[in-house]
Design an enzyme around this catalytic site. Structure first.
Site, mmCIF file in Angstrom:
data_model
loop_
_atom_site.group_PDB
_atom_site.id
_atom_site.type_symbol
_atom_site.label_atom_id
_atom_site.label_comp_id
_atom_site.label_asym_id
_atom_site.label_seq_id
_atom_site.Cartn_x
_atom_site.Cartn_y
_atom_site.Cartn_z
ATOM 1 C CD GLU A 262 -2.711 1.460 0.144
ATOM 2 O OE1 GLU A 262 -3.259 0.481 -0.413
ATOM 3 O OE2 GLU A 262 -2.843 2.625 -0.255
ATOM 4 C CB THR A 310 -6.284 0.791 -3.664
ATOM 5 O OG1 THR A 310 -5.388 1.336 -2.709
ATOM 6 C CG2 THR A 310 -6.268 -0.723 -3.513
ATOM 7 C CG HIS A 428 -4.215 4.199 3.199
ATOM 8 N ND1 HIS A 428 -4.771 5.421 3.480
ATOM 9 C CD2 HIS A 428 -4.766 3.784 2.032
ATOM 10 C CE1 HIS A 428 -5.630 5.733 2.519
ATOM 11 N NE2 HIS A 428 -5.645 4.757 1.620
ATOM 12 C CG HIS A 490 -1.689 4.695 -4.937
ATOM 13 N ND1 HIS A 490 -1.497 5.353 -3.748
ATOM 14 C CD2 HIS A 490 -2.682 3.794 -4.709
ATOM 15 C CE1 HIS A 490 -2.349 4.900 -2.851
ATOM 16 N NE2 HIS A 490 -3.080 3.929 -3.392
HETATM 17 C C1 GP9 Z 1 -8.871 0.266 1.343
HETATM 18 C C2 GP9 Z 1 -7.591 0.402 0.643
HETATM 19 C C3 GP9 Z 1 -7.241 1.834 0.360
HETATM 20 O O1 GP9 Z 1 -9.529 -0.928 1.315
HETATM 21 O O2 GP9 Z 1 -7.358 -0.499 -0.327
HETATM 22 O O3 GP9 Z 1 -7.531 2.327 -0.891
HETATM 23 P P1 GP9 Z 1 -6.893 3.704 -1.414
HETATM 24 O O4 GP9 Z 1 -7.383 4.812 -0.511
HETATM 25 O O5 GP9 Z 1 -5.397 3.580 -1.308
HETATM 26 O O6 GP9 Z 1 -7.327 3.851 -2.815
HETATM 27 MN MN MN Z 2 -3.854 2.389 -2.130
#
Ligand code: GP9
Ligand code: MN
Length: 731
Positions: A262, A310, A428, A490
């Site tokens: 992530e 994501t 995140h 990303h």
């Molecule tokens: C949540 C996670 C975050 O389930 O996959 O998504 P993002 O905010 O990075 O697009």
């Molecule tokens: Mn993400």
């Protein structure tokens, strides 16, 4: 008391009074559903307040429409009918939610039988005695009418007042929307999840939102025909990059394990954070993978996501096509479009089973629908894992180490070979809330920006979570028989924060440019093939769209018959023009175009007055990138794969896939296969491997950092420091 009821009866006996009463009733029932049925994952006072007020505006708008009607009988029939409609929508969602843990979208209503399945036979089963609470008012009104306690108001409501009611409701809704956008910017344009819309705007607004989504998507789809495949097929065959024979099929038949890192950027690899005169390696384990001769590591691999973040990266990696220029493909089309994703290809060609593990609610990014279209057999979302608490999770889900640990009991019953994806989340934004207790300790950076400061610690946590999972794979022996692919989805630090990051990268905040932003769009892409010895760092320019053809070729599957727009990165024919999802943005080994400016990729020097040949080269790269996006968009928005026969893939019937009882299904399959079962559990002599997973905390891994400052001894005794929580931290 008696006068109260008299007044109430008098109030309800006026037209406006009835409308307000009905609005109040639906408000009350919606709140019942919010707090007793739906899991809205409300965090903080602000979200609670939003949820509390949001049913009012839209209910007043709908039911208030009855006030325009002059005729008494027609008014009463209409107001009740509108009320019943709004209520029916709410109650259907209550029933549906129990079965699917999600809200009804217009898509699901139109495109699949799941709603009728949910609301047909099963509805009765899902009906609980307590639900009669939702119907109390019908009994009450019936009784009052029967007893003639309520009378009909013959006086029509005047037009102006009716309009005032409508205007008021619109105004209230605008305020509601405004407040919701403050809580979650780009709520409607990105459409994170149905839950987010409902908890911010209410079920009625969600219906309108969903109808609008379906409508605009169906406009694009309806306009498309089989003929639109002609340029697509031509593009795909012209751009096909043949496999490199050195690598083709070297991982044939192995388990595929994707590890979604992530918000992980390439610059973290080999990065050392300086803090108080000491230097800390942020991701020692990922660094060791990056340099390992079992790993094909790519140093110029770019993320190609846009608003779908994501979800866009998942679309790219699993289907070999881009997300959309606006919003999220998974949200808009994921549950409906025909797709040819990796789990489906591998299942139909090589008998793979497949699963996703992710510690957030399954409805986020519409995963629970999209994964079915992609052919995932199982989806283990938050509902399968430890209950989330303040210690083990944050707003985006369960902490990674716990997610991995909790995954094992499901992974070990999956038939091999499998295609699995582990979506991590602790690293995140905001990077400051996911780590607590014994996981705290990796130093924070010291910039003006807290987001940047916390990023290294969460990345370090992710690194040790990944290591723990690798250790498990090695302990079970699954490692040798797998190919493990790690990728960053990303950026973690957004462009607006990059000038503050600059000094940590040895750069100058003042001269920070679009070029520097472009270079930071690199994310890791590492393919670990245990037992292989020719691993290396490959500097070919590529992007996430290239991952699927690359993987298929490593597995010995020819990608040419699938309509994917990327190319095998290992192929000698790979074209090094990397299209970013924003039109006009691209990167090649020679040129970078970003934010409307052009640069030389090697030096970062801006190209202000290009000569003729440079202009031509830039134009060629720009056209190449634009065409790749155009072809992908044509497939995605036109749902063109529904016309395509060349893949030989059978169409998926999503009504046959359910993610509700995944463990049960796995166990049934295991039992059915008996000795022929290939699950980790069976192979381990029908013994669980759960105990083989071990993920020590930061404190346990770095006891020396936690020794009391008064201690003069330099030895670090793991037992005493790791387990003791009374030792004060040095921070
Ligand atoms: C949540 C996670 C975050 O389930 O996959 O998504 P993002 O905010 O990075 O697009
Ligand atoms: Mn993400």
């Amino acid at each position: 008391m008696n006068t109260f009821f008299k007044n109430l009866n008098r109030f309800v006996s006026t037209r406006f009074g009835l409308v307000l009463t009905l609005v109040f009733l639906i408000w009350f029932k919606t709140l019942l559903a919010y707090f007793f049925v739906f899991d809205l994952d409300l965090g903080g006072v602000y979200q609670h307040v939003l949820a509390f007020i949001n049913p009012v505006a839209t209910s007043l708008f709908f039911i208030g429409l009855a006030l325009y009607i002059k005729n008494t009988k027609a008014f009463y029939i209409t107001s009740w009918l509108l009320y019943i409609l709004v209520f029916a929508w709410l109650f259907s969602n209550v029933i549906y939610y129990r079965e699917f843990s999600d809200f009804i979208t217009v898509n699901t209503m139109l495109a699949s039988s799941s709603v009728s399945a949910g609301l047909g036979e099963a509805a009765l089963k899902l009906f609980r005695f307590i639900d009669l609470v939702f119907f109390f008012d019908f009994f009450l009104f019936g009784y009052l009418m029967f007893k003639k306690k309520i009378s009909f108001d013959q006086r029509p409501f005047d037009k102006r007042s009716s309009f005032a009611v409508t205007a008021l409701s619109v105004m209230m809704f605008s305020v509601n929307l405004f407040l919701a956008e403050i809580d979650r910017p780009e709520l409607l344009s990105r459409g994170f999840s149905n839950t987010y819309i409902v908890r911010a705007l209410g079920p009625n607004a969600f219906l309108v939102y969903s109808a609008n989504q379906t409508y605009s998507a169906s406009q694009d789809r309806a306009g498309a025909t089989e003929e639109d495949l002609i340029p697509v097929e031509a593009y795909v065959s012209e751009n096909y990059a043949k496999p490199n024979s050195e690598y083709y099929g070297i991982a044939k038949g192995r388990n595929v394990i994707y590890m979604h890192l992530e918000s992980f950027q390439q610059f973290l690899i080999d990065y050392r954070l300086e803090s108080d005169g000491q230097s800390y390696e942020v991701t020692p384990f990922l660094n060791s993978l990056y340099h390992s001769n079992e790993t094909l590591a790519f140093s110029n691999f770019f993320n190609q996501v846009k608003a779908g973040k994501t979800s866009d990266s998942e679309t790219l990696l699993d289907t070999g096509l881009f997300g959309l220029s606006q919003g999220s493909f998974m949200v808009t089309y994921g549950g409906t479009n025909t797709q040819a994703a990796a789990p489906n290809i591998l299942s139909q060609l090589e008998g793979y089973s497949s699963a996703v593990f992710h510690g957030n609610a399954g409805s986020f990014w519409n995963r629970n629908q999209t994964y079915k279209q992609w052919g995932y057999d199982y989806f283990f979302d938050a509902s399968y894992f430890s209950k989330q608490t303040e210690e083990n999770s944050f707003q985006y889900g369960l902490n990674d180490k716990i997610m991995f640990k909790d995954s094992i009991e499901y992974l070990e019953h999956l038939q091999q070979p499998f295609y699995t994806k582990f979506i991590t989340v602790s690293n995140h934004y905001p990077y400051t809330t996911s780590l607590v207790g014994d996981e705290v300790g990796f130093p924070l950076a010291k910039t003006e920006d807290e987001t940047i400061n916390g990023y290294f610690a969460t990345a370090n946590y992710l690194d040790s979570a990944v290591k723990a999972f690798f250790d498990y794979l090695k302990a079970t022996g699954v490692y040798e028989n797998s190919i493990i692919v790690l990728y960053g989805d990303h950026y973690g630090i957004s462009n607006s924060r990059n000038p503050d990051l600059a000094p940590l990268l040895g750069k100058n905040s003042e001269t920070w440019s679009g070029y520097d932003n472009a270079m930071l769009q690199r994310v890791p892409y590492m393919v670990v093939i245990p037992g292989m010895t020719k691993g290396k760092i490959i500097d070919t320019y590529s992007g996430q769209v290239d991952a699927l053809p690359t993987l298929l070729h490593l597995l010995g599957i020819d990608s040419s018959k699938y309509l994917q727009v990327g190319q095998d990165i290992l192929s000698p024919d790979h074209n090094q023009v990397v299209a970013l999802r924003t039109s006009g943005y691209f990167i090649t080994p020679t040129y970078t175009s970003y934010g409307g400016r052009n640069y030389y990729t090697e030096t970062g020097e801006e190209i202000t007055v290009p000569d003729e040949s440079t202009t031509a080269a830039l134009q060629l790269a720009r056209d190449t990138a634009a065409l790749q996006l155009k072809i992908s968009d044509a497939i995605q928005t036109g749902d063109l794969l529904r016309f395509y026969k060349g893949s030989g893939l059978k169409k998926i019937d999503i009504s046959e896939i359910s993610y509700l009882n995944s463990l049960k299904q796995e166990l049934a399959r295991e039992k059915e296969l008996g000795d022929a079962s290939t699950s980790i559990y069976t192979k381990n002599g029908n013994k669980s491997t759960v105990d083989l997973f071990n993920s020590p905390s930061y404190r346990a891994l770095h006891p020396e950092q936690f020794e009391p400052q008064t201690t003069t001894s330099t030895s670090s005794s793991e037992e005493t420091t790791a387990s003791s929580t009374t030792v004060p931290t040095t921070e």
